[in-house]
Design a protein around this motif. Structure first.
Motif, PDB file in Angstrom:
ATOM      1  N   ARG A  45      16.953  61.250  65.471  1.00  0.00           N
ATOM      2  CA  ARG A  45      16.767  60.797  66.849  1.00  0.00           C
ATOM      3  C   ARG A  45      15.407  60.140  67.047  1.00  0.00           C
ATOM      4  O   ARG A  45      15.227  59.347  67.978  1.00  0.00           O
ATOM      5  CB  ARG A  45      16.917  61.980  67.808  1.00  0.00           C
ATOM      6  N   SER A  46      14.465  60.460  66.181  1.00  0.00           N
ATOM      7  CA  SER A  46      13.129  59.879  66.270  1.00  0.00           C
ATOM      8  C   SER A  46      13.018  58.561  65.523  1.00  0.00           C
ATOM      9  O   SER A  46      11.932  57.993  65.416  1.00  0.00           O
ATOM     10  CB  SER A  46      12.086  60.872  65.725  1.00  0.00           C
ATOM     11  N   GLY A  47      14.136  58.086  64.981  1.00  0.00           N
ATOM     12  CA  GLY A  47      14.136  56.807  64.291  1.00  0.00           C
ATOM     13  C   GLY A  47      13.629  56.863  62.864  1.00  0.00           C
ATOM     14  O   GLY A  47      13.220  55.836  62.311  1.00  0.00           O
ATOM     15  N   LEU A  48      13.663  58.045  62.249  1.00  0.00           N
ATOM     16  CA  LEU A  48      13.152  58.195  60.893  1.00  0.00           C
ATOM     17  C   LEU A  48      14.305  58.410  59.913  1.00  0.00           C
ATOM     18  O   LEU A  48      15.242  59.152  60.210  1.00  0.00           O
ATOM     19  CB  LEU A  48      12.203  59.396  60.811  1.00  0.00           C
ATOM     20  N   PRO A  49      14.247  57.794  58.733  1.00  0.00           N
ATOM     21  CA  PRO A  49      15.265  58.076  57.720  1.00  0.00           C
ATOM     22  C   PRO A  49      15.110  59.511  57.228  1.00  0.00           C
ATOM     23  O   PRO A  49      13.996  59.988  57.029  1.00  0.00           O
ATOM     24  CB  PRO A  49      14.953  57.069  56.615  1.00  0.00           C
ATOM     25  N   ALA A  50      16.222  60.186  57.057  1.00  0.00           N
ATOM     26  CA  ALA A  50      16.149  61.613  56.710  1.00  0.00           C
ATOM     27  C   ALA A  50      17.274  61.983  55.765  1.00  0.00           C
ATOM     28  O   ALA A  50      18.313  61.306  55.706  1.00  0.00           O
ATOM     29  CB  ALA A  50      16.220  62.469  57.976  1.00  0.00           C
ATOM     30  N   VAL A  51      17.070  63.088  55.050  1.00  0.00           N
ATOM     31  CA  VAL A  51      18.068  63.609  54.127  1.00  0.00           C
ATOM     32  C   VAL A  51      18.134  65.119  54.291  1.00  0.00           C
ATOM     33  O   VAL A  51      17.112  65.772  54.532  1.00  0.00           O
ATOM     34  CB  VAL A  51      17.731  63.222  52.661  1.00  0.00           C
ATOM     35  N   ASP A  52      19.336  65.681  54.194  1.00  0.00           N
ATOM     36  CA  ASP A  52      19.544  67.119  54.337  1.00  0.00           C
ATOM     37  C   ASP A  52      19.323  67.792  52.987  1.00  0.00           C
ATOM     38  O   ASP A  52      20.064  67.537  52.032  1.00  0.00           O
ATOM     39  CB  ASP A  52      20.968  67.395  54.832  1.00  0.00           C
ATOM     40  N   VAL A  53      18.303  68.647  52.889  1.00  0.00           N
ATOM     41  CA  VAL A  53      18.008  69.312  51.621  1.00  0.00           C
ATOM     42  C   VAL A  53      18.554  70.730  51.567  1.00  0.00           C
ATOM     43  O   VAL A  53      18.289  71.466  50.613  1.00  0.00           O
ATOM     44  CB  VAL A  53      16.483  69.326  51.342  1.00  0.00           C
ATOM     45  N   SER A  54      19.333  71.111  52.572  1.00  0.00           N
ATOM     46  CA  SER A  54      20.041  72.391  52.533  1.00  0.00           C
ATOM     47  C   SER A  54      21.392  72.216  53.203  1.00  0.00           C
ATOM     48  O   SER A  54      21.689  72.833  54.238  1.00  0.00           O
ATOM     49  CB  SER A  54      19.238  73.492  53.229  1.00  0.00           C
ATOM     50  N   PRO A  55      22.251  71.356  52.621  1.00  0.00           N
ATOM     51  CA  PRO A  55      23.517  71.016  53.282  1.00  0.00           C
ATOM     52  C   PRO A  55      24.500  72.170  53.392  1.00  0.00           C
ATOM     53  O   PRO A  55      25.454  72.088  54.166  1.00  0.00           O
ATOM     54  CB  PRO A  55      24.087  69.893  52.399  1.00  0.00           C
ATOM     55  N   ASP A  56      24.268  73.256  52.654  1.00  0.00           N
ATOM     56  CA  ASP A  56      25.165  74.400  52.771  1.00  0.00           C
ATOM     57  C   ASP A  56      24.890  75.231  54.020  1.00  0.00           C
ATOM     58  O   ASP A  56      25.622  76.179  54.327  1.00  0.00           O
ATOM     59  CB  ASP A  56      25.085  75.288  51.533  1.00  0.00           C
ATOM     60  N   GLY A  57      23.830  74.888  54.756  1.00  0.00           N
ATOM     61  CA  GLY A  57      23.518  75.568  56.006  1.00  0.00           C
ATOM     62  C   GLY A  57      22.780  76.879  55.856  1.00  0.00           C
ATOM     63  O   GLY A  57      22.484  77.548  56.850  1.00  0.00           O
ATOM     64  N   SER A  58      22.421  77.267  54.639  1.00  0.00           N
ATOM     65  CA  SER A  58      21.787  78.576  54.438  1.00  0.00           C
ATOM     66  C   SER A  58      20.400  78.639  55.060  1.00  0.00           C
ATOM     67  O   SER A  58      20.025  79.655  55.669  1.00  0.00           O
ATOM     68  CB  SER A  58      21.707  78.896  52.942  1.00  0.00           C
ATOM     69  N   ALA A  59      19.619  77.571  54.934  1.00  0.00           N
ATOM     70  CA  ALA A  59      18.282  77.575  55.515  1.00  0.00           C
ATOM     71  C   ALA A  59      18.358  77.593  57.043  1.00  0.00           C
ATOM     72  O   ALA A  59      17.604  78.306  57.712  1.00  0.00           O
ATOM     73  CB  ALA A  59      17.485  76.362  55.035  1.00  0.00           C
ATOM     74  N   THR A  60      19.281  76.824  57.606  1.00  0.00           N
ATOM     75  CA  THR A  60      19.430  76.783  59.063  1.00  0.00           C
ATOM     76  C   THR A  60      19.866  78.137  59.607  1.00  0.00           C
ATOM     77  O   THR A  60      19.334  78.616  60.620  1.00  0.00           O
ATOM     78  CB  THR A  60      20.459  75.715  59.460  1.00  0.00           C
ATOM     79  N   ALA A  61      20.840  78.761  58.935  1.00  0.00           N
ATOM     80  CA  ALA A  61      21.312  80.076  59.383  1.00  0.00           C
ATOM     81  C   ALA A  61      20.178  81.093  59.347  1.00  0.00           C
ATOM     82  O   ALA A  61      20.005  81.895  60.276  1.00  0.00           O
ATOM     83  CB  ALA A  61      22.472  80.535  58.504  1.00  0.00           C
ATOM     84  N   GLY A  62      19.392  81.081  58.284  1.00  0.00           N
ATOM     85  CA  GLY A  62      18.267  81.998  58.185  1.00  0.00           C
ATOM     86  C   GLY A  62      17.226  81.748  59.250  1.00  0.00           C
ATOM     87  O   GLY A  62      16.653  82.688  59.812  1.00  0.00           O
TER      88      GLY A  62
END
Length: 434
Positions: A45-62
């Motif tokens: 949303r801030s206009g920056l290129p980004a990549v998901d380095v925890s696509p399994d969602g484990s970091a987000t869940a934690g």
């Protein structure tokens, strides 16, 4: 130069570095954000290129479990007192230089657990960070405070790292890396981690904690994301405006009783109240007084310049956005680094801090009235704002960072598909690199 910014899942870790990334792109550098969860969405949303380095969602869940667990522990155990802030800083500094056990000797147990858990959560991002740093062939890895994917990933790939501060200086978390010995061993860097080549320091000298080291100075540029603003929020207020926010974490973590008490006190004033809380309890929505504007998540940098006071939780982003705009503060800290940020408000004469045990209507009322009327607080806020405005901007910082990164493989005459002995694949050419 290719800069890989690695940020924890919480947007409060990402936002202070967004203006730096914008400046880097404007200067011709290539940037990529490696993160996950809410920070991933905010980066895009801030206009920056980004990549998901925890696509399994484990970091987000934690990450989403951190605040509820911390608040539950505080309800069961001891509460942070006003005098604990200096002790917390001492304990934090000791821990960064020695071991995690030192933190437990100097900090309340629940705060120690919060930092350990945050560090472990960010450890789930390391494998993805190492992979993208090699494949993208980053020249410099920049990471935010309390992020395990900093020194470990940079050392594994063989590139310099830079710690980008969030507000108050947080030393490199070298002493906490033992929490992730297994990950470091898997990447072949156990026992030989390279410390950050530099620390980007957003803290003006007036607010610097005792015995904290200075880094590369950078002016705090408030950035809180974008949002569609209502006409009421955009209009210059005709009476005092009070902004009430509890950040991006607390409203969904069982802190609604604090929000309700603060609303009741603020709404009783002859003032306009902007309720910048994303998801308050539904019962609040149906009984808001007529002088309360329910704005939801809103860029504080668009609201605070016209505010007479901001009532908040002590998050680093809210605290420093208020510092940068010279807005008086009433701080109600609950957990993590919030007491430290609140202590900076007190030491700088920029507002009033209420400990958790003092969150009753009478004390809130007296404190809010004092902040609204105290000339000495407005003078303290103006002095801090002037000091921040005099600090170097992102362009000056980038000149220093360019000195840290080694020449790109093309300049060195080496194999552009290799870094530090590791073969990587990369589609396309390397033309156009700075």
């Amino acid at each position: 130069m290719r800069i890989l910014l690695v940020a924890a899942p919480g947007v409060g870790h990402l936002l202070p570095a967004v203006p730096t990334m914008w400046a880097a792109r404007a200067a011709g550098h290539e940037i990529l954000v490696a993160t996950t969860g809410p920070s991933l969405d905010m980066a895009v949303r801030s206009g920056l290129p980004a990549v998901d380095v925890s696509p399994d969602g484990s970091a987000t869940a934690g990450y989403h479990q951190l605040a509820p667990r911390a608040l539950a522990r505080r309800a069961e155990g001891e509460h942070t007192t006003e005098g604990d802030a200096a002790v917390q800083w001492q304990g934090m500094t000791s821990a960064f230089g020695s071991s995690w056990s030192t933190v437990r000797d100097h900090r309340p147990a629940e705060d120690a657990d919060f930092l350990a858990s945050l560090f472990a959560v960010s450890g789930r991002m390391i494998d993805g960070t190492v992979r993208i740093a090699r494949d993208w062939r980053a020249d410099l890895l920049m990471f935010t405070s309390f992020l395990a994917a900093g020194e470990i990933a940079a050392t594994a790939v063989g590139i310099p790292s830079v710690l980008h501060g969030m507000g108050l200086p947080h030393p490199p978390a070298t002493g906490l890396l033992g929490v992730l010995d297994d990950v470091a061993t898997r990447h072949g860097v156990s026992g030989r981690l390279e410390p950050p080549a530099a620390v980007v320091d957003l803290c003006p000298e007036t607010l610097r904690p005792p015995r904290s080291a200075r880094g590369l100075p950078l002016r705090y540029v408030p950035y809180n994301g974008g949002a569609l603003l209502s006409d009421l929020v955009c209009a210059v207020p005709r009476r005092p405006r009070i902004c009430l926010t509890m950040g991006s974490v607390l409203p969904g973590a069982g802190a609604d009783e604090v929000v309700q008490a603060a609303i009741a006190v603020a709404a009783a004033r002859d003032a306009e109240v902007v309720l910048a809380v994303d998801t308050p309890d539904e019962s609040i929505r149906h009984r808001l007084p007529s002088n309360v504007i329910m704005s939801g998540w809103v860029p504080l940098s668009s609201v605070l310049p016209d505010c007479s006071v901001v009532v908040h939780h002590g998050g680093s982003g809210t605290t420093f956005t208020a510092f940068a705009h010279g807005t008086p503060q009433l701080v109600l800290p609950r957990m993590a680094d919030q007491p430290l940020n609140a202590d900076a408000v007190r030491r700088g004469g920029a507002g009033v801090v209420l400990a958790e045990r003092d969150l009753d209507v009478a004390t809130l009322t007296d404190s809010l009235d004092h902040v609204l009327g105290a000339e000495e607080i407005r003078r303290g806020c103006a002095a801090i704002r002037a000091e921040i405005e005099a600090m170097p901007g992102p362009a000056a910082l980038l000149d220093r960072l360019a000195e840290l990164a080694p020449p790109s493989p093309e300049v060195r005459g080496g194999d552009p598909g290799r870094r530090d002995g590791a073969t990587v694949s990369r589609p396309g050419t390397a033309s156009g690199r700075s």
